[in-house]
Design a protein around this motif. Structure first.
Motif, short mmCIF file in Angstrom:
data_model
loop_
_atom_site.label_atom_id
_atom_site.label_comp_id
_atom_site.label_asym_id
_atom_site.label_seq_id
_atom_site.Cartn_x
_atom_site.Cartn_y
_atom_site.Cartn_z
N SER A 54 0.83 -1.22 0.00
CA SER A 54 0.00 0.00 0.00
C SER A 54 0.87 1.27 0.00
O SER A 54 0.43 2.32 -0.45
N GLY A 55 2.09 1.15 0.54
CA GLY A 55 2.96 2.32 0.65
C GLY A 55 2.46 3.32 1.68
O GLY A 55 2.81 4.51 1.62
N GLU A 56 1.68 2.85 2.63
CA GLU A 56 1.08 3.76 3.63
C GLU A 56 0.96 3.07 4.98
O GLU A 56 0.87 1.84 5.04
N PHE A 57 0.93 3.86 6.03
CA PHE A 57 0.60 3.32 7.36
C PHE A 57 0.20 4.48 8.26
O PHE A 57 0.44 5.66 7.93
N VAL A 58 -0.43 4.14 9.37
CA VAL A 58 -0.76 5.15 10.37
C VAL A 58 -0.11 4.74 11.69
O VAL A 58 -0.26 3.60 12.13
N VAL A 59 0.65 5.67 12.28
CA VAL A 59 1.25 5.43 13.61
C VAL A 59 0.26 5.97 14.64
O VAL A 59 -0.04 7.17 14.65
N LEU B 233 -11.25 4.93 12.10
CA LEU B 233 -11.70 6.18 11.47
C LEU B 233 -11.00 6.34 10.13
O LEU B 233 -9.82 5.99 10.00
N PRO B 234 -11.67 6.88 9.14
CA PRO B 234 -10.99 7.10 7.85
C PRO B 234 -9.93 8.18 7.98
O PRO B 234 -10.14 9.18 8.68
N GLY B 235 -8.80 7.97 7.33
CA GLY B 235 -7.75 8.98 7.34
C GLY B 235 -8.10 10.09 6.37
O GLY B 235 -9.03 9.96 5.57
N SER B 236 -7.33 11.18 6.41
CA SER B 236 -7.60 12.25 5.44
C SER B 236 -6.67 12.17 4.24
O SER B 236 -6.97 12.69 3.18
N SER B 237 -5.54 11.47 4.40
CA SER B 237 -4.56 11.42 3.30
C SER B 237 -4.23 10.00 2.86
O SER B 237 -3.72 9.81 1.76
N VAL B 238 -4.46 9.02 3.73
CA VAL B 238 -4.11 7.63 3.37
C VAL B 238 -5.32 6.72 3.57
O VAL B 238 -6.28 7.09 4.26
N ALA B 239 -5.26 5.54 2.95
CA ALA B 239 -6.39 4.61 3.04
C ALA B 239 -6.40 3.83 4.36
O ALA B 239 -7.44 3.34 4.79
N ALA B 240 -5.24 3.73 5.01
CA ALA B 240 -5.17 3.01 6.28
C ALA B 240 -6.01 3.74 7.33
O ALA B 240 -6.02 4.97 7.36
N PRO B 241 -6.73 2.99 8.18
CA PRO B 241 -7.60 3.65 9.16
C PRO B 241 -6.84 4.16 10.38
O PRO B 241 -5.77 3.66 10.73
N CYS C 299 1.05 8.35 7.42
CA CYS C 299 2.38 8.35 6.80
C CYS C 299 2.35 7.69 5.42
O CYS C 299 1.62 6.72 5.20
N ARG C 300 3.19 8.22 4.54
CA ARG C 300 3.43 7.61 3.22
C ARG C 300 4.86 7.12 3.17
O ARG C 300 5.79 7.86 3.49
N VAL C 301 5.03 5.87 2.75
CA VAL C 301 6.37 5.28 2.71
C VAL C 301 7.21 5.98 1.64
O VAL C 301 6.78 6.10 0.49
N VAL C 302 8.39 6.45 2.04
CA VAL C 302 9.27 7.11 1.07
C VAL C 302 10.50 6.25 0.76
O VAL C 302 11.15 6.44 -0.27
N GLN C 303 10.80 5.31 1.66
CA GLN C 303 11.95 4.42 1.42
C GLN C 303 11.83 3.16 2.26
O GLN C 303 11.33 3.22 3.39
N VAL D 266 5.30 11.84 7.35
CA VAL D 266 4.04 12.16 8.02
C VAL D 266 3.29 13.18 7.16
O VAL D 266 3.79 14.29 6.94
N VAL D 267 2.12 12.79 6.68
CA VAL D 267 1.38 13.69 5.78
C VAL D 267 0.17 14.33 6.47
O VAL D 267 -0.32 15.36 6.02
#
Ligand SMILES: Cc1cc2nc3c(=O)[nH]c(=O)nc-3n(C[C@H](O)[C@H](O)[C@H](O)COP(=O)(O)O)c2cc1C
Length: 186
Positions: free
Chosen positions: A63-68, A101-109, A120-124, A138-139
């Motif tokens: 997904s290239g995304e996660f929420v901390v 809860l839905p995120g505002s920038s990523v699909a992960a809840p 967060c969006r994975v950059v590396q 962190v977006v």
């Protein structure tokens, strides 16, 4: 202070254990991670060390995304649970009773019950050995306004959880502010 010499190891303590939520296709999951840290301020980047065998690993990589999600010490049982069972076998959202809860920038809840959520969006991704290092920019940031005092987020009020050498702790006393001792004559 008499010292013993040990073999090489990471040893860093204390650590902030976090609940990382992720989603890809029909897979949604939560994983507890203690190998989490700040890698850069501008842009804001968080690092996570994740073993490739974790169910969450592929979800985050694809997904290239996660929420901390930063938990409260009072949520320690859920933190421990999400770090001892796999999403391959258990729906951790259902078992823990977390509200997604839905995120505002990523699909992960986002986990509604945690005081802070960092989208967060994975950059590396850096393969290092036992763990791969995920760097996530962190977006979007969400924080509970009830823990803001003097225009600052207060981790003490948010009942921060601390981890080290296999044990969980609650954040201890406040000692002072950044730079407080610099005002004194030396
Ligand atoms: C306090 C704690 C910290 C952990 N830290 C990490 C970590 O930094 N990296 C990692 O790969 N696994 C870590 N784990 C183990 C995973 O959370 C655990 O294997 C989890 O069940 C994997 O979930 P999944 O298969 O659903 O992704 C930790 C576990 C606990 C209890």
């Amino acid at each position: 202070m008499a010292k013993r010499m040990g073999g090489p190891g990471t040893w860093l303590y204390p650590l902030p254990p976090v609940l990382v939520s992720c989603a890809h296709g029909d897979r949604t999951n939560i994983i507890t991670l203690a190998w989490a840290g700040v890698a850069c301020s501008e842009p804001p980047i968080i690092s996570l060390g994740i073993r490739p065998e974790r169910y969450s690993y592929d979800i985050i990589k694809q997904s290239g995304e996660f929420v901390v999600n930063i938990p409260r010490a009072s949520q320690v049982e859920l933190v421990d649970f999400c770090g001892n069972v796999s999403g391959r076998e258990v729906d951790k959202f259902a078992r823990c009773g977390f509200t997604a809860l839905p995120g505002s920038s990523v699909a992960a809840p986002l986990l509604a019950e945690c005081p802070v959520n960092l989208e967060c969006r994975v950059v590396q991704v850096l393969p290092l050995g036992s763990h791969d290092l995920f760097l996530g920019e962190v977006v979007s940031v969400h924080y509970a306004e009830q823990y803001v005092a003097d225009q600052r987020f207060d981790p003490y009020a948010a009942d921060a959880l601390v981890y080290g050498f296999g044990r969980y702790y609650r954040l201890g006393e406040v000692l002072g502010r950044h730079g407080e001792w610099m005002k004194r004559e030396r």
